[in-house]
Structures are given as structure tokens and as C-alpha cells.
Scaffold this motif. Structure first.
Motif, short mmCIF file in Angstrom:
data_model
loop_
_atom_site.label_atom_id
_atom_site.label_comp_id
_atom_site.label_asym_id
_atom_site.label_seq_id
_atom_site.Cartn_x
_atom_site.Cartn_y
_atom_site.Cartn_z
N LEU A 71 1.06 -1.33 -0.02
CA LEU A 71 -0.11 -0.09 -0.29
C LEU A 71 0.66 1.27 -0.03
O LEU A 71 0.63 2.78 -0.56
CB LEU A 71 -0.76 -0.35 1.06
N LEU A 72 1.83 1.38 0.82
CA LEU A 72 3.25 2.31 1.30
C LEU A 72 3.51 2.68 0.15
O LEU A 72 3.58 4.16 -0.71
CB LEU A 72 3.92 2.31 1.78
N MET A 73 3.99 1.73 -1.17
CA MET A 73 4.49 1.51 -2.43
C MET A 73 3.54 2.33 -3.05
O MET A 73 4.03 3.12 -3.86
CB MET A 73 5.47 0.95 -2.85
N SER A 74 2.45 1.82 -3.48
CA SER A 74 1.25 2.33 -4.55
C SER A 74 1.25 3.61 -3.99
O SER A 74 0.74 4.05 -4.89
CB SER A 74 -0.06 1.30 -3.90
N ALA A 75 0.79 4.51 -2.98
CA ALA A 75 0.66 5.86 -2.36
C ALA A 75 1.76 6.64 -3.51
O ALA A 75 1.70 7.57 -3.74
CB ALA A 75 0.72 5.88 -1.01
N LEU A 76 2.96 6.02 -3.14
CA LEU A 76 4.17 6.46 -3.63
C LEU A 76 3.78 7.03 -5.13
O LEU A 76 4.22 7.89 -6.12
CB LEU A 76 5.56 6.25 -3.35
N ALA A 77 3.94 5.52 -5.51
CA ALA A 77 4.27 5.74 -6.84
C ALA A 77 2.84 6.01 -7.59
O ALA A 77 2.61 6.68 -9.01
CB ALA A 77 4.24 3.85 -7.72
N LEU A 78 1.37 5.96 -7.09
CA LEU A 78 0.15 6.68 -7.64
C LEU A 78 0.27 7.70 -8.50
O LEU A 78 -0.78 7.85 -10.09
CB LEU A 78 -1.06 6.10 -7.48
#
Length: 386
Positions: free
Chosen positions: A126-133
Motif C-alpha cells: 500500500l505504501l509503495m502504491s501510494a508513492l507511485a500512484l
């Protein structure tokens, strides 16, 4: 977890209907979920019979191919092929990933560490998705080309294939036959105390979460005056709240009890749906943060309870897949219901109301299922009846 990183998720409705001009979005989503249903249990059986690593590797590969198909698609039937590939990938990974993690820890007598390990994986995703989205917003605003999000996601899928190649599966002893796995898992789901109850809970919350993301995220934000080029950033905030929820759930369980936490998430989602019915301002975006909190913690809570109640590691992936199958089968019905209601009535308010009413049915059925016995220890992998 890499195979689950969908950077195009905030735009999937907009991309298919507005950019590509393909109608029947609900039918496409139903194809995805029906395919998941058809493949979910067979893939779990395959994972238990021939190895979880093999199914995870195949799932990561099919995810990558699906991204490529979506990126080049302009036709309903090509999109349908992409949905089938995504569904096959989801089915192959679902159940096998949690089973591999739990049994790897169990082989070292560390089952009690499963919630922490599963939570760490969920948090990192979830954290990596939040940073990449937010990159998806840049793709749309700068290049006017949302297909780039698909190509980036395909690249992440290749990374997932690489990770799967290096996984080490713990020894399983004698692997059961296909018949033993299939009938044994079905018997366990029906007879083990508390399993049907947590499955019903999972279905109800899954319907609310998926309908919010798949059927209403784009239409609600558009109707509320939110620009399409901000969808990725808002969805990043949703995922960030999900990551924080995963990190805070252990404290909430310790302070309020697991039962209170389990009740809070569907209650919050029902409130979100009802609040969205009259709200047509950009403030509607903030309500999706409630979805983020439930979306982050829900898999961890359900998988922890189910894994603890599954007595046989030889059938673990199959039982987890049966739970996922039930969720996806129910959503295949609800997504068509939501899409058709929206199409016939042209009213977001009515569609939201119908969807939340349908999603509450599993919670009512949950009350009829037998309870699990009380457990005395209040540790991180314990719970009362659910």
C-alpha cells in the motif's frame, strides 16, 4: 505483492468508457469476477497439490501479459481477454501467497508471527502504491496517455516474476490427492466452527470495498467536480490511509478487542456509502479515505482468523481460495446490479443505495452461522467468536 500493484486502478473506468469508448463496463468487470470464481478453487487445489511457488510464478506472468493486452486494446472483446488474464493471475496468487507465508513460518514454529509478517507485506504494498500512484496523474496530465500506467504496471509484473523465481517453499510431507484436497477443504469450510461466519463477514466487506473502488470511485468523483487528472493522487491518499491502518490495527485490537475492530470497518463503509448519496462536492473525495482504512486492514484480519482455524496445511491454499471465490462470485452479481441500476436510473444516489443494501445481505447471513468457541488468550493472533 508486486503483482497486485495496479497503477492504472484509479483510471480503469475512465480509460475503458471515456478514452477507449467501450460500453458495458459492468459486464467487463463481471467477466473478471466470474473468471476468478471459476479458477479460484482449481488454482488453490493446484497450489496445494503441486506447490505454491509454481502458481505464484504463473500468476505473476499472466498479470504482466494482461497489462500489455489492456494497453493495446480498443475493443470490448480484447478488453475481455485482458480481464480473463487478470482474473487468472488473481486466482493463481490468491490463497497461495498467504498459505506459503503461513506454512513457512509454521515450519519454524513461528505461526504467531504471521499477523506481523502479513501486515508488513500489506503495508509495503500500500505504501509503495501510494508513492507511485501520482505518476498516473502525470501520465494523464503531461502526456495525455494513461496507457503508460499499464506499461509501468507490466514492468512491475516482470519484477514479480523475478521474485517468484527465488521463493523457497517449505517441505509439505505427503501431498494429498486432488480428491482429498477438494472434499477435505469443502468439509472443513462447512464443519469447522467459525469458518462460515468469517467467510460471510469477508463477503459483505469485500462487496462494499470493491463496489466503492470499481463502480463508484470514478462516477462519484466526476459528479462531485473532481478533475480526472487528480484521480491518481486521491487514490494514493486512499492507499496511504490503508497503509497506516495496517500499522495501527494491532494497537486497536489490543485496546478495543478484535471484535470491535471487525465491526468498525463495515460500519464505516456503510456510513461512507450513505454519506455519498446526497454529497456532490469535492468533499466527497475525503469519504473514500474510510475505504482506505478498511481496505488496508481487511485482508490481514480475515486471513489471520482463517489461517488460525485451518487445521491442515495440506489444504490451506484451497480453503483460502474458497473464501476468495465466494467473495468474487458475490461481487460479480453486485457489480452488474450497480452498473445496471446506474444505467437505468441515471442516478448515483439510487445506485449507491441499492449497492449498500445488497452488500448488507452477507452480514445478515453471518448471524445464522455457528460461532467459533471463545479463546482465552488475548495475544496478537487470538480472537473471540466472530
Amino acid at each position: 505483492m508486486t503483482t497486485r500493484a495496479l497503477l492504472f486502478a484509479p483510471y480503469i473506468f475512465h480509460f475503458i468508457t471515456a478514452v477507449r469508448g467501450v460500453p458495458n463496463f459492468g459486464i467487463l468487470q463481471a467477466i473478471y469476477y466470474v473468471t476468478c470464481v471459476l479458477l479460484e478453487v482449481p488454482s488453490g487445489i493446484a497450489a496445494d497439490r503441486w506447490g505454491r511457488k509454481k502458481t505464484l510464478l504463473l500468476g505473476a506472468a499472466m498479470h504482466t501479459i494482461g497489462c500489455v493486452v489492456f494497453a493495446v486494446s480498443h475493443d470490448f472483446w480484447i478488453f475481455a481477454v485482458g480481464e480473463v488474464l487478470f482474473a487468472a493471475s488473481t486466482a493463481l496468487v490468491s490463497g497461495a501467497d498467504s498459505a506459503l507465508l503461513y506454512d513457512s513460518l509454521a515450519a519454524e514454529k513461528r505461526e504467531s508471527e504471521y499477523p506481523r509478517a502479513e501486515g508488513a507485506a500489506q503495508f509495503s504494498w500500500l505504501l509503495m502504491s501510494a508513492l507511485a500512484l501520482p505518476l498516473t496523474d502525470a501520465f494523464l496530465v503531461v502526456a495525455q496517455d494513461p496507457t503508460r500506467a499499464y506499461w509501468v504496471t507490466a514492468t512491475l509484473g516482470v519484477v514479480g516474476v523475478g521474485f517468484a523465481c527465488f521463493m523457497v517453499e517449505p517441505p509439505m510431507g505427503r501431498r494429498q490427492t486432488l480428491r482429498e484436497i477438494t472434499f477435505g477443504a469443502a468439509r472443513d469450510v462447512v464443519r469447522l466452527p467459525g469458518v462460515l461466519r468469517i467467510v460471510a463477514y469477508s463477503v459483505g466487506l469485500f462487496l462494499l470495498l470493491r463496489a466503492a473502488m470499481v463502480n463508484f470511485y470514478n462516477p462519484v468523483l466526476k459528479a462531485s467536480g473532481v478533475s480526472v487528472d487528480n484521480f491518481g493522487t486521491i487514490f494514493a491518499a486512499v492507499n496511504l490511509v490503508g497503509a497506516l491502518s495496517v500499522a495501527l490495527v494491532p494497537r486497536a485490537r489490543a485496546r478495543f478487542g478484535e471484535r470491535a475492530v471487525l465491526i468498525a470497518f463495515p460500519a464505516g463503509m456503510i456510513f461512507m456509502f450513505l454519506a455519498l448519496i446526497p454529497l456532490r462536492t469535492p468533499m466527497a473525495a475525503s469519504l473514500f479515505l474510510i475505504q482506505g482504512a478498511a481496505f488496508g486492514a481487511y485482508p490481514l484480519l480475515v486471513r489471520t482468523i482463517l489461517n488460525r482455524r485451518i487445521p491442515s496445511p495440506e489444504r490451506r491454499a484451497t480453503i483460502l481460495s474458497m473464501e476468495s471465490m465466494t467473495c468474487r462470485l458475490a461481487f460479480a452479481v453486485v457489480t452488474i446490479l450497480a452498473d445496471e441500476t446506474l444505467g437505468l436510473t441515471k442516478s448515483l444516489s439510487i445506485a449507491l443505495g441499492v449497492t449498500v443494501a445488497a452488500s448488507c445481505i452477507p452480514f445478515l447471513l453471518m448471524l445464522l452461522a455457528p460461532k467459533a468457541p471463545e479463546t482465552a488468550a488475548p495475544g496478537p493472533d487470538r480472537t473471540g467468536d466472530v
